[in-house]
Design a protein around this motif. Structure first.
Motif, PDB file in Angstrom:
ATOM      1  N   TRP A   1      50.341  57.159  20.700  1.00 30.75           N
ATOM      2  CA  TRP A   1      49.252  56.221  20.982  1.00 30.75           C
ATOM      3  C   TRP A   1      49.579  55.157  22.020  1.00 30.75           C
ATOM      4  N   GLY A   2      50.793  55.171  22.580  1.00 29.64           N
ATOM      5  CA  GLY A   2      51.188  54.102  23.487  1.00 29.64           C
ATOM      6  C   GLY A   2      50.288  53.975  24.703  1.00 29.64           C
ATOM      7  N   GLU A   3      50.037  55.104  25.373  1.00 31.62           N
ATOM      8  CA  GLU A   3      49.215  55.053  26.581  1.00 31.62           C
ATOM      9  C   GLU A   3      47.806  54.562  26.275  1.00 31.62           C
ATOM     10  N   GLN A   4      47.215  55.063  25.185  1.00 33.31           N
ATOM     11  CA  GLN A   4      45.865  54.647  24.832  1.00 33.31           C
ATOM     12  C   GLN A   4      45.796  53.158  24.537  1.00 33.31           C
ATOM     13  N   VAL A   5      46.780  52.645  23.813  1.00 32.26           N
ATOM     14  CA  VAL A   5      46.786  51.217  23.471  1.00 32.26           C
ATOM     15  C   VAL A   5      46.937  50.364  24.726  1.00 32.26           C
ATOM     16  N   PHE A   6      47.843  50.756  25.623  1.00 33.23           N
ATOM     17  CA  PHE A   6      48.052  49.978  26.843  1.00 33.23           C
ATOM     18  C   PHE A   6      46.797  49.976  27.715  1.00 33.23           C
ATOM     19  N   VAL A   7      46.165  51.136  27.847  1.00 31.78           N
ATOM     20  CA  VAL A   7      44.943  51.202  28.654  1.00 31.78           C
ATOM     21  C   VAL A   7      43.834  50.382  28.013  1.00 31.78           C
ATOM     22  N   TRP A   8      43.729  50.431  26.689  1.00 30.38           N
ATOM     23  CA  TRP A   8      42.710  49.654  25.973  1.00 30.38           C
ATOM     24  C   TRP A   8      42.914  48.162  26.167  1.00 30.38           C
ATOM     25  N   LEU A   9      44.181  47.724  26.162  1.00 32.59           N
ATOM     26  CA  LEU A   9      44.470  46.297  26.284  1.00 32.59           C
ATOM     27  C   LEU A   9      44.394  45.800  27.728  1.00 32.59           C
ATOM     28  N   PHE A  10      44.855  46.622  28.680  1.00 29.98           N
ATOM     29  CA  PHE A  10      45.058  46.108  30.038  1.00 29.98           C
ATOM     30  C   PHE A  10      44.314  46.863  31.130  1.00 29.98           C
ATOM     31  N   GLY A  11      43.637  47.947  30.771  1.00 28.08           N
ATOM     32  CA  GLY A  11      42.856  48.655  31.773  1.00 28.08           C
ATOM     33  C   GLY A  11      43.573  49.880  32.335  1.00 28.08           C
ATOM     34  N   GLU A  12      42.861  50.611  33.168  1.00 31.99           N
ATOM     35  CA  GLU A  12      43.347  51.882  33.696  1.00 31.99           C
ATOM     36  C   GLU A  12      44.582  51.748  34.580  1.00 31.99           C
ATOM     37  N   GLU A  13      44.803  50.554  35.158  1.00 27.03           N
ATOM     38  CA  GLU A  13      45.918  50.398  36.103  1.00 27.03           C
ATOM     39  C   GLU A  13      47.276  50.625  35.451  1.00 27.03           C
ATOM     40  N   VAL A  14      47.369  50.377  34.140  1.00 23.05           N
ATOM     41  CA  VAL A  14      48.668  50.539  33.477  1.00 23.05           C
ATOM     42  C   VAL A  14      49.000  52.005  33.237  1.00 23.05           C
ATOM     43  N   ARG A  15      48.022  52.888  33.430  1.00 16.39           N
ATOM     44  CA  ARG A  15      48.276  54.314  33.198  1.00 16.39           C
ATOM     45  C   ARG A  15      49.331  54.861  34.161  1.00 16.39           C
ATOM     46  N   GLN A  16      49.550  54.164  35.283  1.00 15.19           N
ATOM     47  CA  GLN A  16      50.501  54.637  36.275  1.00 15.19           C
ATOM     48  C   GLN A  16      51.958  54.575  35.803  1.00 15.19           C
ATOM     49  N   VAL A  17      52.235  53.842  34.716  1.00 17.28           N
ATOM     50  CA  VAL A  17      53.597  53.799  34.169  1.00 17.28           C
ATOM     51  C   VAL A  17      53.666  54.491  32.812  1.00 17.28           C
ATOM     52  N   SER A  18      52.651  55.277  32.472  1.00 18.98           N
ATOM     53  CA  SER A  18      52.596  55.887  31.138  1.00 18.98           C
ATOM     54  C   SER A  18      53.760  56.840  30.890  1.00 18.98           C
ATOM     55  N   ASP A  19      54.272  57.476  31.952  1.00 17.31           N
ATOM     56  CA  ASP A  19      55.388  58.408  31.773  1.00 17.31           C
ATOM     57  C   ASP A  19      56.697  57.698  31.439  1.00 17.31           C
ATOM     58  N   LEU A  20      56.724  56.373  31.599  1.00 15.33           N
ATOM     59  CA  LEU A  20      57.948  55.609  31.322  1.00 15.33           C
ATOM     60  C   LEU A  20      57.942  54.952  29.947  1.00 15.33           C
ATOM     61  N   LEU A  21      56.838  55.007  29.222  1.00 15.40           N
ATOM     62  CA  LEU A  21      56.723  54.248  27.975  1.00 15.40           C
ATOM     63  C   LEU A  21      57.758  54.687  26.935  1.00 15.40           C
ATOM     64  N   VAL A  22      57.827  55.986  26.666  1.00 19.20           N
ATOM     65  CA  VAL A  22      58.788  56.470  25.654  1.00 19.20           C
ATOM     66  C   VAL A  22      60.235  56.252  26.105  1.00 19.20           C
ATOM     67  N   PRO A  23      60.607  56.580  27.356  1.00 20.04           N
ATOM     68  CA  PRO A  23      61.970  56.264  27.792  1.00 20.04           C
ATOM     69  C   PRO A  23      62.308  54.775  27.677  1.00 20.04           C
ATOM     70  N   LEU A  24      61.327  53.907  27.915  1.00 22.35           N
ATOM     71  CA  LEU A  24      61.576  52.465  27.790  1.00 22.35           C
ATOM     72  C   LEU A  24      61.850  52.068  26.344  1.00 22.35           C
ATOM     73  N   VAL A  25      61.214  52.740  25.402  1.00 24.67           N
ATOM     74  CA  VAL A  25      61.499  52.463  23.988  1.00 24.67           C
ATOM     75  C   VAL A  25      62.945  52.820  23.657  1.00 24.67           C
ATOM     76  N   PHE A  26      63.399  54.007  24.103  1.00 25.53           N
ATOM     77  CA  PHE A  26      64.788  54.385  23.840  1.00 25.53           C
ATOM     78  C   PHE A  26      65.767  53.448  24.559  1.00 25.53           C
ATOM     79  N   ALA A  27      65.397  52.996  25.766  1.00 22.60           N
ATOM     80  CA  ALA A  27      66.244  52.035  26.464  1.00 22.60           C
ATOM     81  C   ALA A  27      66.329  50.724  25.696  1.00 22.60           C
ATOM     82  N   SER A  28      65.206  50.282  25.134  1.00 27.49           N
ATOM     83  CA  SER A  28      65.210  49.073  24.315  1.00 27.49           C
ATOM     84  C   SER A  28      66.082  49.247  23.074  1.00 27.49           C
TER      85      SER A  28
END
Length: 431
Positions: A316-343
């Motif tokens: 649900w990460g991509e959907q939540v980010f787009v819902w909160l901040f708009g379509e522009e954040v979809r451009q980093v959607s491929d990095l969301l899961v790797p960023l969680v593991f990095a965190s």
């Protein structure tokens, strides 16, 4: 009721107060991020986020000053009956450090202000400098209160600072303020919080107007503790500013979306661990004989939490980010899961760090964080796309630090066992 029972209750109440205040501060920071990103837009947020990152990198560095003030005041309280040969007035020392911080910013800002803020936002250096100087007072006062064991007053500083900042940012956004007003809204809570805390704790602070030592000694100790704190801050709060310095030619909207993802996806893992750093330190110290087992257990909990959070983000990460901040954040959607593991990798350092410090291995503690920061900076400089550089920096840097920290703990544990075994053999021979 016995003294020990009352002491246990006070200790539990202190943990609850600090944890509650930290939650208030963490939630306030989260809401500030959401409000600015939603109402100002990603391009404007990228500038605000860099200002926030630079300021809180300085705040992170000054955490080392807080540690040194805690040590000095606590040591003075334990040895208050012993005549001191040399004493330093705390207010004068705070003014000295504040002056040094102001000079460093004034001399160095031409090197980093334009790459970080841009030529049209150089005015942000003024509120940054004011906030940094005020933060010296916040860190020093927090250290003094910690050294005195005034946990309720410390909780007041932590919680009030975050709540006032949220109120000010919301007010600025409601009034349509620009980047400059947002910056002043970020830094104004520092002096406000100090003023209120000084008034509330004025009687308790009377016993900590002086600390034993010399100006030179206090500055040297503070510089060493701030070195480790600076490396930690570079990996956490200051990382967006680092990205901005080395992201020439990157689209501002993309950079804003990337910084937003980094900031929000690390909070669920790092905010709770930040709140309980002291608890972990005490826990590991009280489990010295089984510290490796305890460390593995905590790291396993962090790993499981990271995997669970990554699974939720994948669903649900991509959907939540787009819902909160708009379509522009979809451009980093491929990095969301790797960023969680990095965190999760950085969260591991927040566990191994207290384990190392519990054994008084300050050199290994500092080395782990400093080497992590150096490796991360090196990864950011690689000739790769910005997203790949971010993942490499936030995975490789902490990985090296984890190796250094865990190696130190394991070596220390084996050393303790060897000494214990030698002692047992000696007792057998003598019996």
């Amino acid at each position: 009721m016995s003294d020990s029972t009352r002491g246990d209750r006070r200790g539990k109440l202190s943990i609850v107060l600090i944890a509650t205040a930290t939650v208030v501060a963490g939630v306030s920071g989260y809401l500030v991020t959401l409000a600015v990103a939603q109402q100002a837009g990603l391009a404007a947020y990228s500038v605000f986020a860099v200002f926030w990152a630079v300021l809180y990198f300085i705040v992170g560095c000054l955490f080392g000053l807080q540690q040194e003030m805690t040590r000095a005041v606590s040591a003075g309280a334990r040895a208050q009956l012993a005549p001191a040969r040399s004493r330093v007035p705390v207010p004068m020392f705070v003014l000295l450090v504040a002056g040094l911080v102001a000079v460093v910013i004034a001399v160095s800002f031409p090197l980093w202000a334009i790459p970080a803020f841009g030529e049209d936002q150089l005015g942000l250096v003024v509120p940054l400098a004011v906030g940094a100087v005020a933060c010296v007072a916040v860190s020093s006062l927090s250290g003094v209160l910690s050294g005195l064991g005034s946990w309720a007053d410390l909780a007041l500083i932590v919680g009030l600072d975050g709540a006032v900042r949220l109120a000010m940012i919301l007010a600025v956004l409601a009034l349509g303020g620009d980047q400059s007003w947002l910056a002043w809204g970020v830094v104004a809570p520092f002096p406000i919080t100090v003023g209120i805390a000084l008034f509330v704790a004025r009687r308790r602070l009377a016993g900590a107007l002086y600390v034993d030592g010399t100006y030179r000694g206090l500055l040297w100790n503070s510089s060493r503790t701030m070195l480790a704190a600076a490396a930690m801050a570079a990996m956490v709060t200051g990382f967006p500013a680092l990205l901005s310095l080395f992201s020439a030619g990157v689209d501002r909207d993309y950079l804003g979306a990337l910084i937003l993802a980094i900031t929000l996806l690390r909070a669920p893992l790092l905010v709770p661990l930040t709140a309980f750093q002291s608890y972990l330190l005490v826990f590991f110290a009280s489990h010295a004989t089984t510290i490796v087992r305890a460390l593995v257990s905590f790291l396993a909990v962090v790993a499981l939490g990271t995997i669970a959070f990554a699974g939720l983000t994948a669903l649900w990460g991509e959907q939540v980010f787009v819902w909160l901040f708009g379509e522009e954040v979809r451009q980093v959607s491929d990095l969301l899961v790797p960023l969680v593991f990095a965190s999760g990798m950085i969260a591991g350092l927040f566990v191994t760090g207290p384990a190392v410090l519990s054994r008084n291995a300050h050199a290994a503690y500092t080395t782990g964080w400093v080497v992590s920061a150096v490796v991360a900076v090196g990864a950011v400089l690689l000739p790769w796309p910005i997203g790949d550089r971010v993942i490499a920096a936030l995975v490789l840097g902490p990985a090296v630090g984890l190796i250094i920290h865990t190696s130190s703990v394991v070596r220390g544990a084996w050393g303790t066992r060897s000494v214990g075994a030698s002692g047992e053999s000696g007792q057998t021979l003598l019996s």
